[in-house]
Design an enzyme around this catalytic site. Structure first.
Site, PDB file in Angstrom:
ATOM      1  N   ASP A 186       0.464 -12.395  14.031  1.00 17.73           N
ATOM      2  CA  ASP A 186      -0.823 -12.937  14.455  1.00 17.73           C
ATOM      3  C   ASP A 186      -0.691 -14.217  15.273  1.00 17.73           C
ATOM      4  O   ASP A 186       0.003 -15.157  14.859  1.00 17.73           O
ATOM      5  CB  ASP A 186      -1.689 -13.253  13.220  1.00 17.73           C
TER       6      ASP A 186
ATOM      7  N   ILE B  95       0.841  -1.203   0.000  1.00 18.18           N
ATOM      8  CA  ILE B  95       0.000   0.000   0.000  1.00 18.18           C
ATOM      9  C   ILE B  95       0.878   1.256   0.000  1.00 18.18           C
ATOM     10  O   ILE B  95       0.592   2.227  -0.706  1.00 18.18           O
ATOM     11  CB  ILE B  95      -0.935  -0.019   1.230  1.00 18.18           C
TER      12      ILE B  95
ATOM     13  N   GLY C 104       3.714  -0.845   8.863  1.00 14.33           N
ATOM     14  CA  GLY C 104       3.032  -1.677   9.848  1.00 14.33           C
ATOM     15  C   GLY C 104       3.366  -3.140   9.647  1.00 14.33           C
ATOM     16  O   GLY C 104       3.759  -3.548   8.545  1.00 14.33           O
ATOM     17  N   ILE C 105       3.243  -3.902  10.726  1.00 16.01           N
ATOM     18  CA  ILE C 105       3.501  -5.343  10.663  1.00 16.01           C
ATOM     19  C   ILE C 105       2.397  -6.098  11.396  1.00 16.01           C
ATOM     20  O   ILE C 105       1.647  -5.507  12.178  1.00 16.01           O
ATOM     21  CB  ILE C 105       4.862  -5.717  11.303  1.00 16.01           C
TER      22      ILE C 105
ATOM     23  N   ASN D 118       2.486   4.919   7.470  1.00 15.25           N
ATOM     24  CA  ASN D 118       1.898   3.720   6.860  1.00 15.25           C
ATOM     25  C   ASN D 118       2.570   2.427   7.317  1.00 15.25           C
ATOM     26  O   ASN D 118       1.932   1.371   7.318  1.00 15.25           O
ATOM     27  CB  ASN D 118       2.002   3.860   5.332  1.00 15.25           C
TER      28      ASN D 118
ATOM     29  N   LYS E 229      -3.732  -0.540  16.176  1.00 18.33           N
ATOM     30  CA  LYS E 229      -4.423   0.188  15.102  1.00 18.33           C
ATOM     31  C   LYS E 229      -5.573   1.045  15.644  1.00 18.33           C
ATOM     32  O   LYS E 229      -5.857   2.115  15.105  1.00 18.33           O
ATOM     33  CB  LYS E 229      -4.937  -0.786  14.046  1.00 18.33           C
TER      34      LYS E 229
ATOM     35  N   PRO F 247      -8.142   0.865   5.992  1.00 20.78           N
ATOM     36  CA  PRO F 247      -8.405  -0.031   4.857  1.00 20.78           C
ATOM     37  C   PRO F 247      -9.007  -1.360   5.304  1.00 20.78           C
ATOM     38  O   PRO F 247      -8.719  -1.849   6.391  1.00 20.78           O
ATOM     39  CB  PRO F 247      -7.010  -0.275   4.248  1.00 20.78           C
ATOM     40  N   GLY F 248      -9.813  -1.929   4.402  1.00 22.51           N
ATOM     41  CA  GLY F 248     -10.236  -3.320   4.576  1.00 22.51           C
ATOM     42  C   GLY F 248      -9.224  -4.228   3.896  1.00 22.51           C
ATOM     43  O   GLY F 248      -8.029  -3.923   3.871  1.00 22.51           O
TER      44      GLY F 248
ATOM     45  N   GLY G 220      -6.867 -13.496  16.673  1.00 23.47           N
ATOM     46  CA  GLY G 220      -5.424 -13.614  16.479  1.00 23.47           C
ATOM     47  C   GLY G 220      -4.708 -12.283  16.341  1.00 23.47           C
ATOM     48  O   GLY G 220      -3.519 -12.242  16.042  1.00 23.47           O
TER      49      GLY G 220
ATOM     50  N   TYR H   7      -2.351  -6.280  17.129  1.00 18.32           N
ATOM     51  CA  TYR H   7      -2.553  -5.422  15.946  1.00 18.32           C
ATOM     52  C   TYR H   7      -3.795  -4.529  16.130  1.00 18.32           C
ATOM     53  O   TYR H   7      -3.759  -3.328  15.856  1.00 18.32           O
ATOM     54  CB  TYR H   7      -2.706  -6.336  14.740  1.00 18.32           C
TER      55      TYR H   7
HETATM   56  P1  NDP Z   1       3.716  -4.592   3.389  1.00 12.28           P
HETATM   57  O1  NDP Z   1       4.140  -5.661   4.334  1.00 12.28           O
HETATM   58  O2  NDP Z   1       3.416  -4.921   1.980  1.00 12.28           O
HETATM   59  O3  NDP Z   1       4.799  -3.393   3.403  1.00 12.28           O
HETATM   60  C1  NDP Z   1       5.207  -2.896   4.614  1.00 12.28           C
HETATM   61  C2  NDP Z   1       6.146  -1.735   4.408  1.00 12.28           C
HETATM   62  O4  NDP Z   1       6.455  -1.218   5.715  1.00 12.28           O
HETATM   63  C3  NDP Z   1       7.464  -2.113   3.783  1.00 12.28           C
HETATM   64  O5  NDP Z   1       7.965  -1.030   3.019  1.00 12.28           O
HETATM   65  C4  NDP Z   1       8.354  -2.366   5.002  1.00 12.28           C
HETATM   66  O6  NDP Z   1       9.742  -2.200   4.743  1.00 12.28           O
HETATM   67  C5  NDP Z   1       7.848  -1.269   5.916  1.00 12.28           C
HETATM   68  N1  NDP Z   1       8.138  -1.515   7.333  1.00 12.28           N
HETATM   69  C6  NDP Z   1       7.749  -2.559   8.112  1.00 12.28           C
HETATM   70  N2  NDP Z   1       8.251  -2.419   9.353  1.00 12.28           N
HETATM   71  C7  NDP Z   1       8.978  -1.271   9.355  1.00 12.28           C
HETATM   72  C8  NDP Z   1       9.775  -0.594  10.312  1.00 12.28           C
HETATM   73  N3  NDP Z   1       9.929  -1.060  11.569  1.00 12.28           N
HETATM   74  N4  NDP Z   1      10.402   0.560   9.952  1.00 12.28           N
HETATM   75  C9  NDP Z   1      10.278   1.045   8.691  1.00 12.28           C
HETATM   76  N5  NDP Z   1       9.526   0.464   7.744  1.00 12.28           N
HETATM   77  C10 NDP Z   1       8.897  -0.685   8.071  1.00 12.28           C
HETATM   78  O7  NDP Z   1       2.441  -3.897   4.112  1.00 12.28           O
HETATM   79  P2  NDP Z   1       1.005  -3.507   3.506  1.00 12.28           P
HETATM   80  O8  NDP Z   1       1.169  -2.670   2.308  1.00 12.28           O
HETATM   81  O9  NDP Z   1       0.167  -4.723   3.445  1.00 12.28           O
HETATM   82  O10 NDP Z   1       0.430  -2.604   4.711  1.00 12.28           O
HETATM   83  C11 NDP Z   1       0.706  -1.219   4.795  1.00 12.28           C
HETATM   84  C12 NDP Z   1      -0.113  -0.646   5.963  1.00 12.28           C
HETATM   85  O11 NDP Z   1      -1.493  -0.853   5.719  1.00 12.28           O
HETATM   86  C13 NDP Z   1       0.209  -1.317   7.289  1.00 12.28           C
HETATM   87  O12 NDP Z   1       0.184  -0.365   8.334  1.00 12.28           O
HETATM   88  C14 NDP Z   1      -0.934  -2.319   7.442  1.00 12.28           C
HETATM   89  O13 NDP Z   1      -1.183  -2.607   8.789  1.00 12.28           O
HETATM   90  C15 NDP Z   1      -2.074  -1.539   6.813  1.00 12.28           C
HETATM   91  N6  NDP Z   1      -3.176  -2.364   6.321  1.00 12.28           N
HETATM   92  C16 NDP Z   1      -2.962  -3.324   5.331  1.00 12.28           C
HETATM   93  C17 NDP Z   1      -4.025  -4.070   4.846  1.00 12.28           C
HETATM   94  C18 NDP Z   1      -3.858  -5.070   3.741  1.00 12.28           C
HETATM   95  O14 NDP Z   1      -4.865  -5.681   3.341  1.00 12.28           O
HETATM   96  N7  NDP Z   1      -2.671  -5.261   3.210  1.00 12.28           N
HETATM   97  C19 NDP Z   1      -5.381  -3.894   5.401  1.00 12.28           C
HETATM   98  C20 NDP Z   1      -5.479  -2.885   6.408  1.00 12.28           C
HETATM   99  C21 NDP Z   1      -4.409  -2.160   6.839  1.00 12.28           C
HETATM  100  P3  NDP Z   1      10.619  -3.452   4.151  1.00 12.28           P
HETATM  101  O15 NDP Z   1      10.193  -3.582   2.720  1.00 12.28           O
HETATM  102  O16 NDP Z   1      12.016  -3.022   4.340  1.00 12.28           O
HETATM  103  O17 NDP Z   1      10.224  -4.656   4.959  1.00 12.28           O
END
Ligand code: NDP
Length: 241
Positions: free
Chosen positions: A88, A14, A84-85, A82, A151, A177-178, A143, A147
């Site tokens: 679970d 995202i 996030g990890i 944005n 959130k 987001p969903g 689980g 998170y």
């Molecule tokens: P991804 O796992 O695809 O990407 C995560 C990104 O965050 C990567 O660029 C990663 O860097 C970076 N990141 C993770 N931990 C750290 C850290 N400690 N410091 C700096 N950067 C970090 O995530 P998504 O795109 O799926 O999710 C993005 C956001 O949207 C998150 O907050 C997630 O909780 C939220 N979200 C996602 C949903 C989904 O369906 N995917 C639904 C609802 C919310 P690197 O590449 O180096 O690992």
């Protein structure tokens, strides 16, 4: 002068879509990431967007990283928190480390990434802070006590920070987001997706990362100054808070 936007976790999923859309909308964009150098450099080569490696859960690393962003592009006008990890596991089996990793990356990062930019935004009388939460912070999920707690915390943080800075031209909003078709969700077996996930989404499909990015561009605009402290759900109708 183009406004400067920093997207944490802006090199994949995202966040990468947000970085690209902000660039297309005319912003000077910096994308942060944690450790996946290969993905980050591929993203940089494809988009021309500079990438900055620092851990958002570490205050010192963020302060240093933010200084590097400012030196390269100028003061940050738009901050998209944005990164996030997930870790679970059902709560009765969760370790404190699993709890703590998620809370540090997803919630402490609200402090570590926002604190270094807020004073400058107040001095300049302009700022847009956009926090990426989740439907599961609104409705809970098996689980995901760690998170969901983190959130949901973003919403209280946004409301308080919005109040503190409303008179300074700074807005603070949340996007929840969903299910979005990122690598994580696409890894779910097609049968599980079809029978267990899609029936819960009235729109009948997963969301696209670009649809979240579109909401970010909307909230980031100079013209969005009357929207603050809000949570915008982008979940295909799955949960109406
Ligand atoms: P991804 O796992 O695809 O990407 C995560 C990104 O965050 C990567 O660029 C990663 O860097 C970076 N990141 C993770 N931990 C750290 C850290 N400690 N410091 C700096 N950067 C970090 O995530 P998504 O795109 O799926 O999710 C993005 C956001 O949207 C998150 O907050 C997630 O909780 C939220 N979200 C996602 C949903 C989904 O369906 N995917 C639904 C609802 C919310 P690197 O590449 O180096 O690992």
């Amino acid at each position: 002068m183009a406004r400067v936007a920093l997207v944490t976790g802006g090199t994949r999923g995202i966040g990468a879509a947000i970085s690209r859309s902000l660039k297309e909308a005319g912003y000077l964009v910096a994308a942060n990431y944690a450790g996946n150098d290969e993905a980050a450099h591929r993203f940089k080569d494809e988009t021309g967007i500079p990438v900055f490696k620092f851990d958002v859960s570490d205050l010192g690393a963020c302060e240093t990283g933010m200084r590097a962003v400012v030196e390269a592009l100028g003061p940050v006008d738009v901050l998209v928190n944005n990164a996030g990890i997930t870790r679970d596991v059902m709560f009765h089996r969760m370790t404190f480390d699993q709890w703590s990793q998620v809370v540090r990356t997803n919630l402490d990062s609200m402090f570590t990434c926002t604190r270094p930019v807020i004073e400058g935004m107040r001095e300049r009388g302009f700022g847009r802070i956009i926090l990426i939460s989740s439907i599961n912070g609104q409705k809970g999920q098996l689980g995901q006590t760690n998170y969901a707690a983190a959130k949901a915390g973003l919403v209280g943080f946004a409301k308080a920070l919005a109040l503190e800075n409303a008179a300074r031209g700074i807005t603070v909003n949340v996007i929840a987001p969903g299910y979005i078709a990122t690598e994580m969700v696409q890894a779910v077996p097609p049968e599980v997706l079809k029978t267990k996930i899609l029936p819960l989404i009235p729109v009948g499909r997963l969301g696209e990362a670009a649809e979240i990015a579109r909401a970010v561009v909307f909230l980031a605009a100079d013209e969005a100054g009357f929207i603050t402290g809000a949570t915008l759900a982008a979940n295909g109708g799955q949960y109406m808070a």
